[in-house]
Write an enzyme that holds these catalytic residues in place. Structure first.
Site, short mmCIF file in Angstrom:
data_model
loop_
_atom_site.label_atom_id
_atom_site.label_comp_id
_atom_site.label_asym_id
_atom_site.label_seq_id
_atom_site.Cartn_x
_atom_site.Cartn_y
_atom_site.Cartn_z
N HIS A 66 0.85 -1.19 0.00
CA HIS A 66 0.00 0.00 0.00
C HIS A 66 0.89 1.24 0.00
O HIS A 66 2.07 1.16 0.32
CB HIS A 66 -0.85 0.09 1.29
CG HIS A 66 -1.59 -1.14 1.63
ND1 HIS A 66 -2.87 -1.37 1.23
CD2 HIS A 66 -1.24 -2.22 2.37
CE1 HIS A 66 -3.28 -2.53 1.71
NE2 HIS A 66 -2.30 -3.07 2.41
N HIS A 70 1.98 0.83 7.93
CA HIS A 70 1.30 0.00 8.94
C HIS A 70 2.21 -0.04 10.16
O HIS A 70 3.41 -0.27 10.03
CB HIS A 70 1.14 -1.45 8.49
CG HIS A 70 0.23 -1.70 7.34
ND1 HIS A 70 -0.25 -0.75 6.51
CD2 HIS A 70 -0.28 -2.87 6.89
CE1 HIS A 70 -1.03 -1.31 5.59
NE2 HIS A 70 -1.05 -2.60 5.79
N HIS A 104 4.23 -6.97 2.06
CA HIS A 104 4.13 -7.52 3.40
C HIS A 104 3.09 -8.63 3.45
O HIS A 104 2.14 -8.64 2.68
CB HIS A 104 3.80 -6.43 4.43
CG HIS A 104 2.54 -5.69 4.14
ND1 HIS A 104 2.47 -4.69 3.20
CD2 HIS A 104 1.30 -5.80 4.66
CE1 HIS A 104 1.24 -4.22 3.15
NE2 HIS A 104 0.50 -4.89 4.02
N CYS A 118 -2.98 -3.57 14.44
CA CYS A 118 -2.46 -2.86 13.27
C CYS A 118 -3.05 -1.46 13.25
O CYS A 118 -4.28 -1.30 13.20
CB CYS A 118 -2.82 -3.63 12.01
SG CYS A 118 -2.21 -2.85 10.50
#
Length: 143
Positions: A66, A70, A104, A118
C-alpha cells in the site's frame, strides 16, 4: 465511534465488548487463509484505525503493498512476516513497521495462532497485489 462507550472490556479470548469479528476480506478478492479482523477504533481525531487481526494456525494474510504505513504489534502467538524482501520470525510483543509500498504478509505458525494490532491511517489506498514474477521472488523469502 462517537457513540461508542469509553471502555469496552476484553473478554479474555481476544474479543472485545461491542466489537464484531469480521471477515478479513471478501473471499476471492485476494489470496489469504483463515484470517479475521476486528476494528477496535475508527476515528477522525486522530484520523486512524486500530484493528486486531487473527491468523489461525497455518493461515496467512494477503501478500500485498500500500502507499500507507502499517504499525503492528503482535499480541498473541507466533509466526513470521515478510516486509520488503525479508522474512522475520514473530512472537508476542514484537513490533513491525511496514513502510509505504513495502510488500508484506503475516503467517501464523502451523501450531499457533498469530494475533496482532495494526494501526493505519483512516483514509487508505487499495492494496496492490504482486505480479506472477514478483510473487515467485517474494515467496522464496518465506521459505
Amino acid at each position: 465511534m462517537a457513540d461508542s462507550p469509553l471502555v469496552r472490556k476484553h473478554s479474555g479470548d481476544f474479543h472485545w465488548e461491542g466489537v464484531d469479528v469480521l471477515a478479513y476480506k471478501q473471499e476471492g478478492s485476494a489470496p489469504f487463509k483463515d484470517v479475521t479482523r476486528q476494528v477496535l477504533f475508527d476515528s477522525d481525531d486522530p484520523p486512524a484505525q486500530l484493528r486486531y487481526f487473527e491468523v489461525s494456525p497455518g493461515g496467512h494474510t494477503t501478500l500485498e503493498r500500500h502507499e500507507h504505513v502499517h504499525s503492528v504489534m503482535v499480541i498473541r502467538g507466533r509466526g513470521q512476516c515478510l516486509v520488503g524482501d525479508r522474512a522475520y520470525e514473530l512472537a508476542a510483543n514484537d513490533l513491525v513497521n511496514v513502510p509505504p509500498l513495502a510488500w508484506h504478509q503475516f503467517r501464523a505458525a502451523p501450531d499457533s495462532p498469530l494475533g496482532f494490532l495494526c494501526l493505519v491511517p483512516a483514509q487508505r489506498d487499495r492494496p496492490q497485489l504482486p505480479s506472477a514474477d514478483e510473487l515467485e521472488s517474494l515467496t522464496r523469502a518465506l521459505k
